[in-house]
Design a protein around this motif. Structure first.
Motif, PDB file in Angstrom:
ATOM      1  N   ASP B 260       0.826  -1.211   0.000  1.00 37.03           N
ATOM      2  CA  ASP B 260       0.000   0.000   0.000  1.00 37.03           C
ATOM      3  C   ASP B 260       0.864   1.267   0.000  1.00 37.03           C
ATOM      4  O   ASP B 260       0.546   2.246  -0.682  1.00 37.03           O
ATOM      5  CB  ASP B 260      -0.913   0.018   1.248  1.00 37.03           C
ATOM      6  N   LEU B 263       2.204   1.759  -3.486  1.00 37.19           N
ATOM      7  CA  LEU B 263       1.147   2.222  -4.394  1.00 37.19           C
ATOM      8  C   LEU B 263       0.793   3.688  -4.112  1.00 37.19           C
ATOM      9  O   LEU B 263       0.476   4.455  -5.024  1.00 37.19           O
ATOM     10  CB  LEU B 263      -0.098   1.341  -4.240  1.00 37.19           C
ATOM     11  N   ALA B 269       3.369   3.197  -9.800  1.00 36.16           N
ATOM     12  CA  ALA B 269       3.173   1.853  -9.254  1.00 36.16           C
ATOM     13  C   ALA B 269       1.699   1.459  -9.328  1.00 36.16           C
ATOM     14  O   ALA B 269       0.823   2.245  -8.957  1.00 36.16           O
ATOM     15  CB  ALA B 269       3.654   1.807  -7.808  1.00 36.16           C
ATOM     16  N   THR B 270       1.439   0.254  -9.837  1.00 37.84           N
ATOM     17  CA  THR B 270       0.054  -0.225  -9.884  1.00 37.84           C
ATOM     18  C   THR B 270      -0.002  -1.647  -9.357  1.00 37.84           C
ATOM     19  O   THR B 270       0.964  -2.400  -9.438  1.00 37.84           O
ATOM     20  CB  THR B 270      -0.492  -0.240 -11.325  1.00 37.84           C
ATOM     21  N   ASP B 271      -1.173  -1.990  -8.820  1.00 39.83           N
ATOM     22  CA  ASP B 271      -1.381  -3.336  -8.289  1.00 39.83           C
ATOM     23  C   ASP B 271      -1.688  -4.277  -9.456  1.00 39.83           C
ATOM     24  O   ASP B 271      -2.680  -4.083 -10.164  1.00 39.83           O
ATOM     25  CB  ASP B 271      -2.558  -3.302  -7.302  1.00 39.83           C
ATOM     26  N   LEU B 329       7.498  -3.036  -7.078  1.00 39.07           N
ATOM     27  CA  LEU B 329       6.615  -3.183  -5.913  1.00 39.07           C
ATOM     28  C   LEU B 329       7.407  -3.626  -4.688  1.00 39.07           C
ATOM     29  O   LEU B 329       7.112  -3.232  -3.560  1.00 39.07           O
ATOM     30  CB  LEU B 329       5.512  -4.213  -6.214  1.00 39.07           C
TER      31      LEU B 329
END
Lengths: 472, 472
Positions: B260, B263, B269-271, B329
């Protein structure tokens, strides 16, 4: 000294303090037969606490200690000198596998556990302890640790120091350092474990260890390969690394003289190839049960080797029995040399790129020192490490051992000078022991010898631990 | 001290002796901002000879030295204390790659070479230097060696100490130890190299190193995997090891809180997964150009993981760009935490089998010490190593940093006590530095602290090398 012997008997029991010549005999002569000394007593403690009591008693009495494992060393590091004033401390009764943790990948053992028994305990847990030596049936893990043993699995898994996570050591004053941690990562101070590994019993007595285990590799692809030269072997190593780097576990070399000795002296040994070759390589890939493609990778390596003119012929093991037969050709060399007669052992490393040129240049130099001398060369080419041993000239069908021994200092000096000039090491994996302690220091800088002496003095200020070994 | 400064200016040139506050500022505060000290001067030698001259001058003047690399350490080990009496010796100007030998598999570098530049030089020669850290763009290899750095490649290649073959070190009295040997095997005495690795500048100044290179691994198979728990991650690790042990190069864990933060704070940054998960694993296999089947092996690992109920979902990288995004990530966590606010960093190892239970038990203990505290947990699950960091509670949308700092001693003590009780390490890879020197000794036995002090005294009898670091 009667007082000390009484103390030792109280510490370990009368039966485990040996003083009579026939009882002591096996502990005061080394495996090569080149080093024979005398001992005040041989003491065989059965626990860490007993080791501590023995060391404390000797410390108080000012008596030197020679720690000994399986007594398979090749440099006289585990046997006493001729004075008869030292106590031999044998770890041979400490043979308990204390714990196996397959999830953490660790095994905790007494120092006296035989290497083959470590293998077996790891295998029982579905894991691999990779260190592999010709003497694995009788050497102890404590001796392996004290000498930072090498062997045939170094290429993939590293030396002993890379296989240990923690140690238990009885210090020269009899205190016990409990460093038996099974952690892969622990950055909380100086790495004392690595300081004791390879210290050849001169800083304390290793009584226990936590070792690393690896995933089992039940699949193998193994070949015995005829190559024309050391140079061809080194080139083939490059091919093997780029095609199967992660699975390459063995890349050993032997010259024809070495293989001839095995064929002559070891029952059942046979040459798997039709034509003799000057040099051979034993190559093996190893993988997990679920990892396929090892045979294909081996064939690709050999195929590229043939195309490049590196490989003259090869025998691929088609069964576990055939694999054992190929390994016996390599592992039997040391034993076969012993049967043949006197041997001067050298255990040298050169930068891999220079290995071939060095070996080619060395032979005529030795021939000049002693005409007819026979270099029996084998070893771990993947590590740049050759056992450049020298057997006696043969005249009228008889080995001239006396001539070899008389020329020994000159032969060894020629080899070591050449190794030093080539930025190599005069002891790749056997250690310095008694036989190379003087040479070891003479090829080092004064600064380096000073550093080693400072460490020795810091841990063993009275100089009672294995005096004369490692440092002159 | 004017005399000393004159000596230093003569040794390295006026421009490289910094004393003005603005010039010195960047060298006396650490990356975390938690450690800010003062220095008599910052000296920037340009060669080993200049380092030796600087150290000799300080030795003669009785002035302490704080060696510094890229100043990216996390435990305050590379910055001076508040006294203003020490000289900071920055290796930042020593940035020469001295030699690369792809056949021997070695690279010889100055201590001040940035880790990413070592990577680049190895890659130019078609080889791999595997050590990989979040700070690799600014940390130096000398700092990596002095702290025995870890990172994300330890699982396959080991800590820094397993990647070094030889060192050049300026000793506390200014003499130079030339141990720059590039040999894989050299059993000729105590392993001085391993003694200096991880000694955090307290025994001397590392000025150069010979490092190991490995076959390049241009092929990758990478996945970002949602798992329910640390326990599931550890089980999946077992699957990965048995299916692809030799190729498994990364097995990293992160909890949702950590992801989190990335992000929220890192641009772009993406999930990659549709549903959030409590825990994630980054798994990567790596192989040579000729080694095929990595994708199949990764799919087999994930398939077995799904079947066993360990894996909830996974994203497999289909391109180098996707691979970079998945790595971001994991690698962005440390930076994102810094943006978020105050963080208590802990870097602990537990036996892998106990890791899940430990992490589960720890959270409520911390909650009791400071309600609302947020454990941001990530790290190297394959090594049993968690970065068990703690961020401040959030109240009314604001991080309560002051509360966190006030509770810091209690929080850290609770964590360390629990780690020590579980036979873990309170510093897996960051070292002890200033922040953990006292704690490090307090969790060790008296015998072990005595041994460490004996080594320190033997090499640095006047106690001038990085005082207050590693040993209290």
């Amino acid at each position: 000294m009667t007082d000390l012997l009484d103390h030792l008997r109280t510490a370990v029991g009368d039966a485990h303090v040996l003083t009579a010549d026939p009882d002591v005999a096996a502990y005061v002569v080394d495996w090569t037969g080149m080093y024979a000394g005398r001992a005040l007593a041989v003491v065989r403690p059965g626990s860490t606490a007993e080791v501590a009591a023995v060391v404390a008693a000797c410390h108080e009495a000012g008596v030197a200690i020679v720690p000994q494992g399986g007594n398979t060393g090749l440099v006289g590091g585990g046997v006493p000198d001729a004075s008869g004033e030292a106590v031999v401390l044998s770890l041979g009764r400490m043979r308990t596998v204390r714990a196996v943790d397959p999830v953490a990948g660790t095994i905790t053992v007494d120092a006296g556990v035989v290497l083959a028994d470590v293998h077996a305990a790891a295998a029982d847990a579905g894991r691999l302890f990779p260190m592999s030596l010709g003497s694995e049936g009788s050497c102890t893990i404590g001796g392996n640790l004290a000498t930072n043993a090498g062997g045939t699995a170094v290429l993939r898994y590293g030396m002993t120091r890379e296989l240990v996570l923690g140690l238990e050591v009885v210090l020269p004053d009899g205190r016990v350092w409990d460093g038996l941690r099974g952690l892969r990562k622990d950055n909380t101070g100086y790495d004392l474990t690595q300081l004791f590994v390879g210290s050849e019993g001169t800083l304390g007595v290793i009584t226990g260890a936590v070792l690393r285990l690896f995933p089992a590799t039940p699949r193998h692809a193994t070949a015995w390969v005829a190559v024309a030269s050391v140079e061809a072997a080194v080139s083939l190593l490059g091919v093997a690394q780029s095609r199967a780097g992660a699975h390459l576990s063995t890349f050993e070399i032997a010259n024809r003289q070495a293989v001839d000795l095995v064929l002559a002296h070891l029952p059942g040994a046979t040459d798997p190839l039709a034509e003799p070759s000057d040099w051979y390589v034993l190559v093996e890939l190893a993988g997990a049960a679920t990892e396929e493609g090892l045979d294909d990778a081996l064939e690709a390596i050999l195929g590229e080797g043939v195309e490049a003119g590196l490989v003259a012929d090869a025998a691929i093991a088609g069964s576990p029995a055939q694999r054992s037969a190929l390994w016996a050709l390599r592992e039997g060399i040391s034993e076969a040399q012993k049967v043949e007669g006197a041997t001067l052992k050298h255990d040298v490393t050169l930068p891999i790129a220079d290995l071939a040129a060095w070996a080619t240049a060395m032979a005529p130099v030795l021939e000049e020192v002693l005409p007819g001398v026979r270099p029996v060369t084998y070893g771990h080419v993947g590590d740049g490490n050759l056992h450049y041993n020298v057997s006696a000239p043969v005249l009228d069908g008889k080995g001239r051992d006396a001539e070899l021994l008389a020329a020994a200092p000159d032969l060894s000096r020629a080899i070591y000078d050449s190794v030093a000039a080539g930025h190599g090491s005069i002891s790749a994996e056997h250690g310095l022991g008694r036989s190379k302690a003087v040479a070891g220091s003479s090829y080092k800088s004064g600064v380096e010898v000073d550093l080693m002496r400072a460490v020795k003095h810091a841990l063993d200020p009275r100089g009672l631990m294995n005096p004369g070994v490692l440092l002159p």
